[in-house]
Design a protein around this motif. Structure first.
Motif, short mmCIF file in Angstrom:
data_model
loop_
_atom_site.label_atom_id
_atom_site.label_comp_id
_atom_site.label_asym_id
_atom_site.label_seq_id
_atom_site.Cartn_x
_atom_site.Cartn_y
_atom_site.Cartn_z
N SER A 56 -13.22 58.80 17.94
CA SER A 56 -12.47 59.98 17.48
C SER A 56 -12.72 61.18 18.40
O SER A 56 -13.79 61.30 19.01
N PRO A 57 -11.73 62.06 18.50
CA PRO A 57 -11.85 63.18 19.45
C PRO A 57 -13.08 64.05 19.21
O PRO A 57 -13.66 64.58 20.16
N LYS A 58 -13.50 64.20 17.97
CA LYS A 58 -14.64 65.08 17.71
C LYS A 58 -15.92 64.57 18.38
O LYS A 58 -16.80 65.36 18.71
N SER B 22 -6.51 59.50 15.89
CA SER B 22 -5.72 60.56 16.53
C SER B 22 -4.73 60.03 17.56
O SER B 22 -3.99 60.82 18.17
N ARG C 223 -13.03 69.93 10.12
CA ARG C 223 -12.52 68.81 9.31
C ARG C 223 -13.51 68.55 8.19
O ARG C 223 -14.71 68.87 8.31
N ILE C 224 -12.99 67.93 7.11
CA ILE C 224 -13.84 67.50 6.00
C ILE C 224 -14.52 66.19 6.39
O ILE C 224 -13.88 65.30 6.96
N VAL D 288 -17.70 63.29 4.84
CA VAL D 288 -18.58 62.91 3.73
C VAL D 288 -20.03 63.04 4.17
O VAL D 288 -20.43 62.42 5.17
N HIS E 110 -20.90 59.93 9.09
CA HIS E 110 -20.45 58.73 9.79
C HIS E 110 -19.06 58.99 10.38
O HIS E 110 -18.24 59.66 9.73
N THR E 111 -18.83 58.45 11.55
CA THR E 111 -17.49 58.63 12.12
C THR E 111 -17.17 57.53 13.12
O THR E 111 -18.06 56.81 13.59
#
Ligand SMILES: Cc1cc2nc3c(=O)[nH]c(=O)nc-3n(C[C@H](O)[C@H](O)[C@H](O)COP(=O)(O)O)c2cc1C
Length: 192
Positions: free
Chosen positions: A64-66, A126, A42-43, A45, A59-60
């Protein structure tokens, strides 16, 4: 650009490009492809690069699944390309998620309320939805939350730190391509 002539020149080129990419939104390396051990990509920043520790920061949303994927297996790839400069930087490293601590706190504090708004999402990223959805609280779909309102997003915020173990640098040139690979500090030229 003039192609670097020494491995030290290449090291300096990598450091400069990644540091610049983190701070410049118009830099094409600002939004690399980030790959996880499950084969997904995935892209994201790029927020920071520390050349001393060869660590990238992203940052996330901690939901999220990742995040679960990285915590199960930290092997990661990150792929950068600057089309104008014709430079590809292809990295492998180990990722770690930090939800709390000095790095996550500083990163959260530095964000704008507009950026923090994403972390107010009621559903985990997701999650399936019956309808098209922004996954934003309706009151903030077209409005920036104030300081008090964004605080609730902090628990969903996390930083992803990727310590790079291998960096493969490729420069395309009419006069002949050049490629160098670095395993930690140790670098060598390779056939492009
Ligand atoms: C230009 C751009 C920038 C993005 N930046 C981020 C980011 O910084 N962090 C992030 O988690 N997702 C970012 N995304 C969304 C991810 O690409 C991805 O769709 C999302 O994180 C879900 O990924 P996952 O299912 O692997 O968790 C960005 C997407 C685009 C197109």
């Amino acid at each position: 650009m003039d192609t670097p002539q020494t491995l030290d020149d290449v090291r300096a080129d990598i450091a400069r490009r990644l540091v610049d990419a983190a701070s410049d939104r118009s830099n094409s390396m600002h939004v690399p492809v980030v790959g996880t051990a499950d084969g997904d990509m995935r892209i994201m920043v790029l927020r920071d690069y520390d050349p001393e520790t060869r660590t990238l920061r992203f940052h996330t949303d901690a939901r999220s699944p990742k995040v679960a994927t990285i915590e199960a297996d930290p092997a990661m790839g990150v792929l950068f390309y600057d089309k104008a400069a014709k430079v590809q930087i292809r990295c492998r490293g180990r990722g770690r998620i930090e939800r709390t601590g000095a790095i996550a706190d500083a990163a959260w504090a530095a964000g704008t309320n507009f950026a923090k708004r994403c972390y107010l999402a009621p559903q985990a990223p997701s999650s399936a939805s019956e309808e098209p959805t922004s996954n934003l609280p309706s009151e903030y779909e077209n409005a920036e939350p104030d300081d008090a309102a964004v605080k609730a997003g902090r628990e969903n915020f996390s930083v992803l730190l990727i310590e790079l173990e291998r960096i493969d640098w490729l420069h395309l040139a009419h006069s002949g391509h050049r490629r160098a690979v670095f395993d930690g500090d140790a670098g060598h030229w390779v056939a492009p």
